[in-house]
Design an enzyme around this catalytic site. Structure first.
Site, PDB file in Angstrom:
ATOM      1  N   GLY A 167      -0.458  32.172   8.220  1.00  0.00           N
ATOM      2  CA  GLY A 167      -0.856  31.474   6.994  1.00  0.00           C
ATOM      3  C   GLY A 167       0.355  31.076   6.179  1.00  0.00           C
ATOM      4  O   GLY A 167       1.033  30.091   6.465  1.00  0.00           O
ATOM      5  N   GLY A 168       0.662  31.868   5.172  1.00  0.00           N
ATOM      6  CA  GLY A 168       1.735  31.547   4.225  1.00  0.00           C
ATOM      7  C   GLY A 168       3.046  31.121   4.864  1.00  0.00           C
ATOM      8  O   GLY A 168       3.659  30.126   4.450  1.00  0.00           O
TER       9      GLY A 168
ATOM     10  N   ASN B 204      -1.823  28.151  10.244  1.00  0.00           N
ATOM     11  CA  ASN B 204      -3.052  27.772   9.555  1.00  0.00           C
ATOM     12  C   ASN B 204      -2.643  27.397   8.141  1.00  0.00           C
ATOM     13  O   ASN B 204      -2.331  28.255   7.326  1.00  0.00           O
ATOM     14  CB  ASN B 204      -4.039  28.959   9.550  1.00  0.00           C
ATOM     15  CG  ASN B 204      -5.255  28.677   8.676  1.00  0.00           C
ATOM     16  OD1 ASN B 204      -5.474  27.550   8.241  1.00  0.00           O
ATOM     17  ND2 ASN B 204      -6.046  29.715   8.419  1.00  0.00           N
ATOM     18  N   TRP B 205      -2.637  26.101   7.900  1.00  0.00           N
ATOM     19  CA  TRP B 205      -2.139  25.642   6.592  1.00  0.00           C
ATOM     20  C   TRP B 205      -3.131  25.885   5.455  1.00  0.00           C
ATOM     21  O   TRP B 205      -2.794  25.748   4.294  1.00  0.00           O
ATOM     22  CB  TRP B 205      -1.789  24.145   6.667  1.00  0.00           C
ATOM     23  CG  TRP B 205      -0.561  23.820   7.465  1.00  0.00           C
ATOM     24  CD1 TRP B 205       0.138  24.663   8.296  1.00  0.00           C
ATOM     25  CD2 TRP B 205       0.119  22.562   7.498  1.00  0.00           C
ATOM     26  NE1 TRP B 205       1.203  24.002   8.839  1.00  0.00           N
ATOM     27  CE2 TRP B 205       1.214  22.707   8.376  1.00  0.00           C
ATOM     28  CE3 TRP B 205      -0.089  21.323   6.888  1.00  0.00           C
ATOM     29  CZ2 TRP B 205       2.100  21.658   8.648  1.00  0.00           C
ATOM     30  CZ3 TRP B 205       0.780  20.271   7.157  1.00  0.00           C
ATOM     31  CH2 TRP B 205       1.869  20.450   8.026  1.00  0.00           C
ATOM     32  N   LYS B 206      -4.382  26.188   5.821  1.00  0.00           N
ATOM     33  CA  LYS B 206      -5.434  26.402   4.811  1.00  0.00           C
ATOM     34  C   LYS B 206      -5.543  25.160   3.907  1.00  0.00           C
ATOM     35  O   LYS B 206      -5.403  24.060   4.398  1.00  0.00           O
ATOM     36  CB  LYS B 206      -5.173  27.706   4.042  1.00  0.00           C
ATOM     37  CG  LYS B 206      -4.962  28.881   5.003  1.00  0.00           C
ATOM     38  CD  LYS B 206      -4.985  30.222   4.335  1.00  0.00           C
ATOM     39  CE  LYS B 206      -4.782  31.310   5.402  1.00  0.00           C
ATOM     40  NZ  LYS B 206      -4.920  32.668   4.860  1.00  0.00           N
TER      41      LYS B 206
ATOM     42  N   HIS C 144     -12.907  31.561  10.330  1.00  0.00           N
ATOM     43  CA  HIS C 144     -11.872  32.249   9.549  1.00  0.00           C
ATOM     44  C   HIS C 144     -12.544  33.101   8.473  1.00  0.00           C
ATOM     45  O   HIS C 144     -13.585  32.722   7.935  1.00  0.00           O
ATOM     46  CB  HIS C 144     -10.913  31.238   8.924  1.00  0.00           C
ATOM     47  CG  HIS C 144      -9.698  31.886   8.344  1.00  0.00           C
ATOM     48  ND1 HIS C 144      -9.703  32.471   7.095  1.00  0.00           N
ATOM     49  CD2 HIS C 144      -8.469  32.090   8.859  1.00  0.00           C
ATOM     50  CE1 HIS C 144      -8.504  32.997   6.866  1.00  0.00           C
ATOM     51  NE2 HIS C 144      -7.743  32.785   7.922  1.00  0.00           N
TER      52      HIS C 144
ATOM     53  N   GLU D 255     -11.933  33.490   5.458  1.00  0.00           N
ATOM     54  CA  GLU D 255     -12.147  32.803   4.184  1.00  0.00           C
ATOM     55  C   GLU D 255     -13.412  31.956   4.232  1.00  0.00           C
ATOM     56  O   GLU D 255     -14.124  31.803   3.246  1.00  0.00           O
ATOM     57  CB  GLU D 255     -10.911  31.952   3.842  1.00  0.00           C
ATOM     58  CG  GLU D 255      -9.759  32.832   3.376  1.00  0.00           C
ATOM     59  CD  GLU D 255      -8.391  32.355   3.799  1.00  0.00           C
ATOM     60  OE1 GLU D 255      -8.231  31.170   4.147  1.00  0.00           O
ATOM     61  OE2 GLU D 255      -7.453  33.187   3.801  1.00  0.00           O
TER      62      GLU D 255
ATOM     63  N   SER E 170      -0.362  38.248   7.246  1.00  0.00           N
ATOM     64  CA  SER E 170       1.002  38.501   6.748  1.00  0.00           C
ATOM     65  C   SER E 170       2.043  38.595   7.861  1.00  0.00           C
ATOM     66  O   SER E 170       3.000  39.378   7.775  1.00  0.00           O
ATOM     67  CB  SER E 170       1.040  39.757   5.870  1.00  0.00           C
ATOM     68  OG  SER E 170       0.194  39.597   4.744  1.00  0.00           O
TER      69      SER E 170
ATOM     70  N   GLU F 146      -7.778  39.020  12.807  1.00  0.00           N
ATOM     71  CA  GLU F 146      -7.175  39.001  11.475  1.00  0.00           C
ATOM     72  C   GLU F 146      -7.866  40.028  10.582  1.00  0.00           C
ATOM     73  O   GLU F 146      -8.937  39.752  10.047  1.00  0.00           O
ATOM     74  CB  GLU F 146      -7.329  37.608  10.851  1.00  0.00           C
ATOM     75  CG  GLU F 146      -6.686  36.500  11.641  1.00  0.00           C
ATOM     76  CD  GLU F 146      -6.346  35.300  10.776  1.00  0.00           C
ATOM     77  OE1 GLU F 146      -5.180  34.898  10.788  1.00  0.00           O
ATOM     78  OE2 GLU F 146      -7.227  34.789  10.062  1.00  0.00           O
TER      79      GLU F 146
ATOM     80  N   GLY G 242      -2.722  37.368   3.432  1.00  0.00           N
ATOM     81  CA  GLY G 242      -2.166  36.920   2.162  1.00  0.00           C
ATOM     82  C   GLY G 242      -1.824  38.051   1.209  1.00  0.00           C
ATOM     83  O   GLY G 242      -1.572  37.840   0.035  1.00  0.00           O
TER      84      GLY G 242
HETATM   85  P1  13P Z   1      -1.226  34.983   5.881  1.00  0.00           P
HETATM   86  O1  13P Z   1      -0.254  34.816   7.014  1.00  0.00           O
HETATM   87  O2  13P Z   1      -0.903  34.167   4.678  1.00  0.00           O
HETATM   88  O3  13P Z   1      -1.499  36.434   5.580  1.00  0.00           O
HETATM   89  O4  13P Z   1      -2.628  34.374   6.414  1.00  0.00           O
HETATM   90  C1  13P Z   1      -3.105  34.767   7.634  1.00  0.00           C
HETATM   91  C2  13P Z   1      -4.263  33.912   7.977  1.00  0.00           C
HETATM   92  O5  13P Z   1      -5.295  33.953   7.346  1.00  0.00           O
HETATM   93  C3  13P Z   1      -4.088  32.968   9.086  1.00  0.00           C
HETATM   94  O6  13P Z   1      -5.299  32.412   9.437  1.00  0.00           O
END
Ligand code: 13P
Length: 248
Positions: A231-232, A9-11, A94, A96, A210, A164, A170
């Site tokens: 994510g990251g 997930n590149w956000k 998600h 966020e 994470s 999640e 994050g």
């Molecule tokens: P991180 O891997 O950066 O914690 O993010 C997880 C996430 O929100 C994937 O959708």
């Protein structure tokens, strides 16, 4: 047997040019991957990403989808628009989006139905906040997210759930593998109770929060965990590839 699915997930990261470069770096590193490999990228990257992944084992995903077919919905992107460009998966709900953009279980439900009726595969996110966890409300929150989010849906064959825990996103804090497995087991038992044993047995449920090369093996070894939403670590080709190739 459920085929593991590792999705990035590149956000809100990577311009189109950066996306093309990252995908080109990624392609050779994941070409022998055993799990299904998906990258969910910003809308503006989809066009170039669709071209870049052609003929590879990398599947394309978006990060949201409108609940309506078309019309006066400024800023929204329809399922047909995504489908035509070559999108296969779409992240819905998600945390966020729930936190910053007013996403609710009801809107998640509408978007999920819209994705399914247009042949897109939803990755529906659920998870508790730190406050909810500390107040022992995790199960209650997840139950509400699942029952309301999937209300009226009976065919789960194209659905993926991503568990999640919001406190792990994050932050560098990961749920322990045992903890994640237990909570995902709870989600699976809920699905079993509501939709039947067959649905629960076949439904893929990812862990997200994470997840990185150093902890993916342990998480993926768990019985109930069928993949990761990353994510990251999805923004670096070697890191994402290391997760995708966790079995090697
Ligand atoms: P991180 O891997 O950066 O914690 O993010 C997880 C996430 O929100 C994937 O959708």
């Amino acid at each position: 047997m459920r085929k593991p699915i590792i999705a990035g997930n590149w956000k809100m990261n990577k311009t189109a040019a950066e996306a093309e470069a990252l995908i080109n770096e990624l392609k050779p590193l994941v070409k022998k991957a055993k799990p299904e490999v998906v990258i969910c990228v910003p809308y503006t990257d989809l066009w170039i990403a669709a071209k870049s992944v052609l003929g590879t084992n990398i599947k394309l995903g978006a990060e949201n989808v409108a609940w309506a077919d078309s019309g006066a919905f400024t800023g929204e992107i329809s399922a047909a628009m995504l489908k035509e460009i070559g999108v296969e998966y779409v992240i819905i709900g998600h945390s966020e989006r729930r936190q910053y953009f007013g996403e609710t279980n009801e809107s998640v439900n509408k978007r999920t139905k819209q994705a399914l009726s247009n042949g897109l595969k939803p990755i529906v996110c659920v998870g508790e906040t730190l406050e909810e966890r500390e107040k022992n409300k995790t199960k209650k929150v997840l139950k509400k997210q699942v029952l309301e989010g999937f209300d009226g849906i009976t065919d789960f064959s194209n659905i993926v759930i991503a568990y999640e825990p919001v406190w792990a996103i994050g932050t560098g804090k990961t749920a322990t593998a045992e903890d994640a497995n237990k909570t995902i087991g709870y989600i699976r038992s809920l699905i079993k109770k509501t939709y039947g044993a067959e649905v629960a047995k076949n439904l893929r449920i990812q862990y997200g929060g994470s997840m990185k090369p150093s902890n993916c093996k342990e998480l993926m070894a768990m019985r109930n965990i069928d993949g990761g939403l990353i994510g990251g670590a999805a923004l670096k080709a070697e890191d994402f590839a290391a997760i995708v190739n966790y079995k090697d």
